[in-house]
Scaffold this active site. Sequence first.
Site, PDB file in Angstrom:
ATOM      1  CE  LYS A 145     -31.238 -20.301  51.286  1.00 26.19           C
ATOM      2  NZ  LYS A 145     -32.020 -19.108  51.386  1.00 26.19           N
ATOM      3  NE  ARG A 146     -27.831 -24.630  60.868  1.00 25.58           N
ATOM      4  CZ  ARG A 146     -27.478 -25.845  61.287  1.00 25.58           C
ATOM      5  NH1 ARG A 146     -26.225 -26.093  61.573  1.00 25.58           N
ATOM      6  NH2 ARG A 146     -28.373 -26.809  61.404  1.00 25.58           N
TER       7      ARG A 146
END
Length: 468
Positions: A239-240
């Site tokens: 997700k980063r």
Amino acid sequence: MTLRTRFAPSPTGFLHIGGARTALFCHLHTRRHQGTFILRIEDTDTERSTQEAVQVILEGLTWMGLPPDEGPHFQSHHTRRYLDVVQEMLAAGHAYVCTCSRERLDAVRERQRETGDKPRYDGHCRNANLSPGAEPHVIRFRTPQEGEISWDDKIQETIRFANSELDDLILVRSDGSPTYNLAVAVDDHDMGITLVIRGEDHISNTPRQMHLFRAMGWEVPEYAHMPLLHGSDGAKLSKRHGAVSVLQYREEGFLPSAINNYLARLGWSHGEQEIFTMAELEQLFDVSQLGRSAAIFDRAKLLWINGHHIRAATPEQLLPELAMQLARLGIDPPPSTEELAPILPEFQARAATMVEMAQKCRFLFIDSVLPYEEKAARKHLTPGVQAPLSALATALDALPEWLTPAIEGAFQANLAAHNLTMGQLAQPVRVALTGSGASPGIFETMVMLGKQKTVQRIQAGVVWLRGA
Ligand code: GLU
């Protein structure tokens, strides 16, 4: 033997872009070899699996144009079968009952850690010949202790594991539920899978699953373990790194054909070619041609490919995406296909994403008062253009037909009457019509807007500048 592949997601979240890549590779490889692509939902983890996640996976696959030829099958419907297989293994001596308590196993592991050994089951119950009684127990697989197991992976080189490295894995937990490796092996056999295409992170499961196949006397499928997707910093994609759900890419304005093209090119190539249609990929792609290094996700390249696909797309491909984006920008209900089709070519040439296209054409579909970009309005809607704008609205309103030559004639006559250059009037008109200082050609814009909206908006511009 005809090819049968499967995509086997666990419904515990969204359809991850890495999972989508696995599905794409299964689909493409299967198409090329005229096989059957099967979808299997691995929902044995009842605590983490949700119906909603199943829905999101199906929606994602549909959007990407990767519908399975067979399925979805659900592992949760096969519990009985998995347990029957374990009964056969018990009867044949390939499995055994283990009553070791958690405390004992923890102590064994602690001792192994202290002596620097790999933590593993020590085989305490392996030869105890216990029968499944009232006492809490699991059922373990009797892994061969000598020799090695290997396979010629279609992507990696030959992969080998010494059997001594594999401990006796649990097939059935103490609550009676089957474990992941058991379920996968039984299903891969029962579904006649001939080639398992999955991420490299499953390599350590493969020798265990192969042992189960052998114990049952089943023919072992072929395996192709794909390198994983990494972000530009080299870490596993998460997700980063931004969007990871396939449907989020949709929201960000990517076309499925562009995502597929981009994902296929990560680790695979065909000469120098960068842009591929789905039909080309279905003809050319083969997992055995995949490279072995991790694929690095590069958003800039995806954007570039998306622009190409937008320009080459058919109205059928673009219209649902554009309507969806306009709805997200508050045009609700979104315009119909009939309304959108004629304006597509004008915007298709200039948009890198469908979000951008929707932002650029949104002004056409606003029915209430058009908001102006503050800076553009202050700059162009000045007192000096009030009279020419008014006169232009009147002249346009009087036109018997709404076609470019007539519009242009009226516009030019108005320029001459007020002694203005094209730019001096076109920019104020553009702001009045679109709310911004940038749009397609001014006459094209008027044609797209239609006579009524054009005249009304120019008149509204005059009202605005009187009040400014
Ligand atoms: N369900 C597993 C996962 O989502 C895949 C298992 C497999 O492909 O064998 O990672």
